[in-house]
Design an enzyme around this catalytic site. Structure first.
Site: not given
Lengths: 487, 347
Positions: A222, A291
């Site tokens: 990322e 998450h």
């Protein structure tokens, strides 16, 4: 005893699936690990394997059936000892035989009655959550129409004209495809965006149309690809960087803020970074603390960024198109729960202006302000409040930066009472910002303190009951609205 | 070792390697250009240091003195279509890219005609017109950004490449390796230049790097590396020529480790107690890039002492002009506070 094969949950948010294809037929002998069927989930097409060997009994759900609920018995397999045993009725409690003959989308005797509303997971226990808008039992599956939908799915597009019913997921895909057709410098990059067709299927089909040069699978990296995308934008391209979820963008946040957001200012306006960082944001379902986070308040605090968090499919499409065309860096926050929800979307190439909130339900007694998933919560709450004689107006913020304070204040001026509903931690939230706005510029219009309805101020727990307690619920909103109405 | 099934397949071909670079055979004119360029950077930085001391420049200010041969040699090998990006020790890179010293110095003093209108300062300067993409204040952030510039060149198929500079300190950041991986995977046209000045702020390479031969840092990603004498402008140019050939022929990225040295502290506020005065003095005496070039000029007969003195005079005049300009230029208008936040208008 024969073993019942039930449709398993194959993703955290899967509540139903499509039985795309049977790969066995009745009477076939199967070994453990043999593929029985292909199941299309909300995210992907999965293969359903046999856990145990035996002889396939009845196939209870026809190929091509969609809207099959998780837990539905779809087939039976007889163990080696009872291979020749007569096929038992399926679907559990008596009369289950009908399941085989019934419509593919039913679940036989276990089938819950369809219950309409429910925008969020607050109503998780209520079957037929909005994104399912289930075909009623014993009817062939049909494309749901707007008129059948709960309050939270009845959002009228801003622009008049012909519409089609479409999921948020499809609307986002169409927005990207249309902009990519129009501008050769637009490309998509991210994890699993190309050959896998998108971890959440948002980029489905783009690789086929645009090829690997413009639909780029990245390694799991990322920080690296967010920076690479920002550099490509500085070099004259218009990247759409997909984060599989914004939870992973925390690894890359330096590039979103320090590289993308500040460059134009630091260069005195000569170096631009027209990039879209997009992906699902906020909690999904049962994936716990790491998450499940809403980053909207983080990004919305950063000058130099545009931050968009749409609710319905029409605004998702219209705003993503504008985001891609924008000369500025945009953080585009989607919501996994909403991907499968269907709404009316205007036909054709319709972009919506960035920076405009929308009144998605008019009312005179109290204003409910939400964005992303909680717009649905507000709409369902407004429907409940109406039953009690309270006429709520619902404002969808849509763009969080720049925030359309004028629309919020105009609504406050009309109703004199306001509740902000946000699925994020309360401290330093977008809700806090709306409260400050009302204090600064709407004080004289207030007949009651502005209330916030936020998720619980804890890392999101895993256990189903605790998770439910942490989320914003329709009844919380109803309660807060009544409180500011002194009812 | 146990034989894996894969060993039945033919051995992978020996990987292509770049040619061993040769020292660049500069013409007399080129030698004089190198000399002038390096001298301009040195005198400019010395002046910036003085102005910092006088309070005319604020904040962090990282001087390039000692490293002039690197940027001068690399830049001389590039084409107009190429892109350059680096970290916050970038004044020299801007001068080498042909950017007006006045605009750079006025940015250092935070004045309206500064290249970023006074809003960027020493660490944040850009000139898209000159193919210079900054000027980035976060250690190693320029590495994926520069990789993205390379991606854009390849996407547009414009024949350009990206030169992405970073230091020995940045070489330990994870995002550098994320970038190497993607650059090699996608064969992006990127020359990574590590300016190894031997100290990451106050920490020497040996104290911070398990593999201190930084040119090997790309090996795990099949990015070939070359180690170069970064105190010799002709060696730098020779190696850059090899790198440019490699990248332009579509072979993907390459890594150049420039062994160099900064004479000054990490920034103006660094007392530099982590190394001895003798170490610095020895480098200046034996390895100074400008003195090295001067010797080459004299031995090649490219110019005599008098001619070099003239160049020195010219350079000093340019720097003095830039300093006067930067000192007398007005500060930005108050209204500039709110400009350039966004390009578009919304809502």
């Amino acid at each position: 005893m024969p073993t019942e094969i039930k449709l398993p949950a194959m993703s955290p948010t899967m509540e139903e699936g499509t039985l795309a294809k049977w790969l066995v037929k009745e009477g076939d002998t199967v070994k453990p690990g043999d593929v029985l069927a292909e199941i299309e989930t909300d995210k992907a097409t999965m293969e359903l394997e046999a856990d145990e060997g035996g002889v396939v009994g009845k196939l209870l759900v026809a190929e091509g059936s969609d809207g099959v609920k998780v837990g539905t018995v779809i087939a039976t397999i007889s163990g080696e000892g009872d291979a020749s045993a007569p096929l038992p009725p399926a679907g559990g409690a008596g009369g289950g035989q009908s399941a085989a003959e019934a419509s593919p989308s039913t679940t036989g005797a276990d089938s819950p009655p369809p219950i309409p509303p429910a925008s969020g997971r607050g109503e998780k226990e209520a079957p037929g959550r909005a994104d399912a808008v289930p075909a009623t039992a014993a009817q062939p599956p049909a494309k749901p129409k707007a008129g059948d939908a709960p309050a939270s799915l009845q959002v009228t597009p801003d622009t008049p004209g012909p519409t089609h019913r479409q999921t948020v997921r499809e609307a986002l895909r169409d927005a990207m495809a249309e902009e990519m057709r129009a501008d050769g410098t637009v490309f998509v990059m991210g994890e699993e965006v190309a050959e896998y067709q998108g971890a959440y299927k948002v980029t489905q089909g783009l690789l086929d149309e645009f090829g690997p040069q413009r639909v780029v699978d990245t390694p799991i990296t990322e920080y690296g690809f967010a920076g690479l995308g920002a550099g490509a934008a500085m070099g004259g391209l218009k990247p759409i960087v997909e984060f599989m979820t914004f939870n992973f963008a925390m690894q890359a946040i330096d590039h979103i803020i320090n590289s993308a957001a500040k460059t134009n200012y630091m260069s005195g306006g000569q170096m631009r970074c027209p990039i879209v960082f997009r992906g699902p944001n906020g909690a999904a379902s049962r994936v716990a603390a790491q998450h499940s986070q809403n980053f909207a308040p983080w990004y919305a605090s950063v000058p130099g960024l545009i931050v968009i968090a749409p609710y319905d499919a029409a605004s998702a499409k219209g705003l993503l198109k504008s985001a891609i065309r924008s000369p500025d860096p945009v953080v585009f926050l989607e919501n996994e729960i909403l991907y499968g929800h269907s709404f009316d979307v205007p036909d054709g190439d319709v972009a919506l202006p960035i920076g405009n909130a929308a009144v998605v339900r008019t009312g005179k007694d109290v204003t409910l302000v939400g964005y992303s998933l909680t717009v649905g919560t507000c709409l369902d709450a407004a429907a409940k409040l109406a039953e009690e004689g309270i006429d709520a107006e619902v404002v969808d913020l849509r763009t969080l930066r720049p925030l359309d304070g004028a629309t919020v204040l105009a609504s406050l001026k009309k109703t004199n009472r306001l509740v902000v509903v946000e699925e994020a931690w309360p401290t330093c939230s977008v809700a806090s910002e709306i409260v400050a706005l009302c204090m600064d510029e709407g004080f004289d219009d207030l007949d009651a303190p502005v209330l916030r309805v936020n998720s619980a101020d804890v890392p999101l727990p895993y256990a189903a009951n605790l998770e439910k307690l942490a989320f914003v619920k329709v009844d919380d909103v109803v309660g807060a609205a009544k409180k500011v109405c002194y009812r | 070792m146990a034989k894996s099934p894969a060993s039945a397949e033919p051995a992978p071909p020996v990987r292509d390697r770049p040619n061993e670079p040769k020292r660049y055979a500069a013409t007399n004119d080129e030698l004089l250009d190198f000399y002038r360029e390096m001298l301009l950077i040195r005198r400019f930085e010395e002046r910036a240091g003085q102005m910092y001391g006088m309070g005319l420049i604020g904040g962090f200010c990282h001087l390039y003195i000692g490293q002039e041969a690197v940027v001068t040699g690399v830049q001389s090998a590039l084409a107009k279509t190429d892109s350059v990006i680096t970290g916050y020790r970038e004044h020299g890179h801007m001068l080498a890219a042909g950017i007006d010293p006045k605009a750079v110095m006025a940015e250092l003093t935070g004045r309206a005609p500064g290249i970023s209108k006074g809003k960027g300062g020493s660490m944040h300067m850009f000139s898209v017109e000159h193919g210079f993409y900054g000027g980035h204040g976060i250690v190693a952030a320029q590495v994926p950004l520069g990789t993205g510039l390379g991606f854009a060149h390849k996407y547009k198929n414009d024949g350009g490449l990206s030169v992405t500079y970073f230091g020995d300190g940045a070489a330990n950041q994870g995002q550098v390796y994320e970038s190497f991986n993607m650059a090699e995977l996608w064969k992006l046209p990127v020359i990574y230049v590590i300016e190894n000045n031997q100290y990451a702020m106050g920490t020497s390479v040996n104290r911070s790097s398990a593999e201190d031969q930084l040119y090997r840092r790309g090996e795990s990603f099949r990015v070939p590396g070359l180690q170069v004498d970064g105190m010799d402008v002709c060696a730098v140019r020779g190696a850059t020529d090899v790198a440019v050939d490699w990248v332009r022929s579509g072979k993907g990225p390459i890594l150049l480790e420039m062994k160099t040295y900064r004479y000054r502290g990490h920034s103006m506020s660094d007392p530099a107690k982590y190394r001895s005065r003798e170490e610095v003095a020895a480098m200046r005496e034996k390895s100074d890039p400008i003195e090295h070039c001067k010797k080459d000029i004299l031995s090649a007969g490219a110019a005599d002492e008098a001619k070099l003195k003239d160049i020195e005079k010219e350079v000093r005049a340019v720097v003095a002009d830039a300093a006067d300009f930067a000192e007398s230029a007005p500060e930005p208008e108050a209204g500039e506070l709110f400009t350039d936040v966004l390009v578009g208008t919304y809502g």
